[in-house]
Design an enzyme around this catalytic site. Structure first.
Site, PDB file in Angstrom:
ATOM      1  N   LYS A  49       0.842  -1.203   0.000  1.00  0.00           N
ATOM      2  CA  LYS A  49       0.000   0.000   0.000  1.00  0.00           C
ATOM      3  C   LYS A  49       0.878   1.253   0.000  1.00  0.00           C
ATOM      4  CE  LYS A  49      -3.718  -2.632   2.050  1.00  0.00           C
ATOM      5  NZ  LYS A  49      -4.444  -3.111   3.221  1.00  0.00           N
ATOM      6  N   GLN A  93      -4.724  -1.889   9.528  1.00  0.00           N
ATOM      7  CA  GLN A  93      -4.603  -3.186   8.861  1.00  0.00           C
ATOM      8  C   GLN A  93      -5.251  -4.282   9.714  1.00  0.00           C
ATOM      9  OE1 GLN A  93      -3.552  -3.660   5.781  1.00  0.00           O
ATOM     10  NE2 GLN A  93      -3.736  -5.878   5.823  1.00  0.00           N
ATOM     11  N   ASP A 116     -11.033   2.790   4.132  1.00  0.00           N
ATOM     12  CA  ASP A 116     -11.343   1.358   4.068  1.00  0.00           C
ATOM     13  C   ASP A 116     -12.851   1.118   3.922  1.00  0.00           C
ATOM     14  OD1 ASP A 116      -9.554  -0.751   4.048  1.00  0.00           O
ATOM     15  OD2 ASP A 116      -9.004  -0.496   6.154  1.00  0.00           O
TER      16      ASP A 116
HETATM   17  N1  GUN Z   1      -6.769  -7.008   5.645  1.00  0.00           N
HETATM   18  C1  GUN Z   1      -7.096  -7.687   4.508  1.00  0.00           C
HETATM   19  N2  GUN Z   1      -7.731  -6.892   3.631  1.00  0.00           N
HETATM   20  C2  GUN Z   1      -7.827  -5.676   4.218  1.00  0.00           C
HETATM   21  C3  GUN Z   1      -8.366  -4.433   3.784  1.00  0.00           C
HETATM   22  O1  GUN Z   1      -8.930  -4.269   2.698  1.00  0.00           O
HETATM   23  N3  GUN Z   1      -8.237  -3.406   4.671  1.00  0.00           N
HETATM   24  C4  GUN Z   1      -7.641  -3.558   5.888  1.00  0.00           C
HETATM   25  N4  GUN Z   1      -7.589  -2.514   6.676  1.00  0.00           N
HETATM   26  N5  GUN Z   1      -7.127  -4.699   6.301  1.00  0.00           N
HETATM   27  C5  GUN Z   1      -7.219  -5.755   5.464  1.00  0.00           C
END
Ligand code: GUN
Length: 282
Positions: A49, A93, A116
């Site tokens: 990311k 996350q 998110d």
């Molecule tokens: N863990 C797996 N996929 C995601 C996501 O799209 N966002 C976040 N914050 N954590 C994740």
């Protein structure tokens, strides 16, 4: 022979367009990520990311907290980011280590910075048909369907999995796009029968090769959200080699849905920055 839905290619295209959009805007959007503990998969996703941010001209800040941080400790970090006017988007996350109240943490993120799309306010807006920020993976899937001009209105869509990050918001996005949606899960009876009705089948259950040819209607569009390890290889929920000749279109793993999640996160972050800059103007 089915069409391979190339999420990697679409994400590259969209990141290039986004980069130009950010340049033209004169804005410098900033994303903050919060990671708790040292799960290698989570660390890898967060690194990806940050790399995407750098590529498109989004600044990024990484907050790393030890695995034994309390729920209050994570809430305090989120609150600092909520108050920081330099930060446009916040991503915590998931999954969080056991013992941390993930629901409280998600609800603490300011809805205006919730790139998110997991905050109850944003999920509520999505489910009431007035979406604001929407979760990145299912939104990325809607982008794939749109880019390949796959008709959604009137289609019978079946989503396997009812998680808050994929299955449930996927069902809402498909409903908002006028599909007729069924959500299946571990207690669903006659699963194969339900799945065989799908014009669009989205699998998000996290079990390698769970979806076999007998579960797929000839000509269906198959979207595979799974990221599983099988015999040391990354593989989806769908038995790709067996299903690809039955489906009319199918996403590969890797290179399908995954890259779209990150591209959508970047788009959401730019959107947060644009909305904030309009608020500042008014
Ligand atoms: N863990 C797996 N996929 C995601 C996501 O799209 N966002 C976040 N914050 N954590 C994740």
């Amino acid at each position: 022979m089915s069409t391979i839905l190339d999420g990697k290619k679409i994400s590259e295209m969209r990141l290039e367009i986004l980069k130009e959009g950010i340049e033209d805007s004169g804005l410098y959007p900033r994303l903050a990520t919060v990671i708790v503990g040292s799960d290698p998969a989570s660390q890898m996703y967060v690194r990806m990311k940050h790399r995407a941010c750098e590529r498109v001209g989004i600044g990024s800040v990484g907050i790393e907290l030890p695995a034994d941080t309390t729920t209050q400790g994570v809430l305090d970090s989120v609150n600092r980011l909520n108050r920081d006017s330099d930060i446009d988007g916040i991503l915590v996350q998931l999954p969080l280590p056991k013992g941390i109240d993930a629901e409280r943490v998600i609800a603490e993120v300011s809805p205006e910075k919730d790139v998110d799309g997991f905050h109850p306010e944003n999920l509520g807006l999505l489910f009431s048909g007035r979406p604001n920020f929407t979760p990145c993976t299912p939104t990325g899937i809607m982008t794939i369907l749109a880019e390949y001009k796959i008709p959604v209105a009137g289609a019978r869509a079946v989503v396997v999995g009812r998680s808050i990050d994929v299955g449930r918001p996927m069902s809402a996005l498909l409903t908002n796009a006028d599909a007729t949606v069924t959500v299946c899960h571990s207690k669903t009876k006659n699963l194969a029968e339900e799945l065989r009705r799908a014009d669009i089948l989205v699998s998000a259950i996290g079990r390698a090769h769970f979806i076999t040819p007998d579960m797929v209607k000839p000509g269906a569009v198959v979207i595979d959200v799974g990221i599983n390890q099988l015999n040391g290889r990354l593989t989806g929920d769908v038995d790709f080699d067996a299903v690809k000749d039955i489906a009319s279109a199918i996403t590969p793993v890797p290179g399908g849905v995954g890259p779209m999640t990150i591209a959508t996160l970047m788009e959401n972050t730019f959107r947060a920055a644009k909305v904030k800059s309009c608020d500042n103007v008014w």
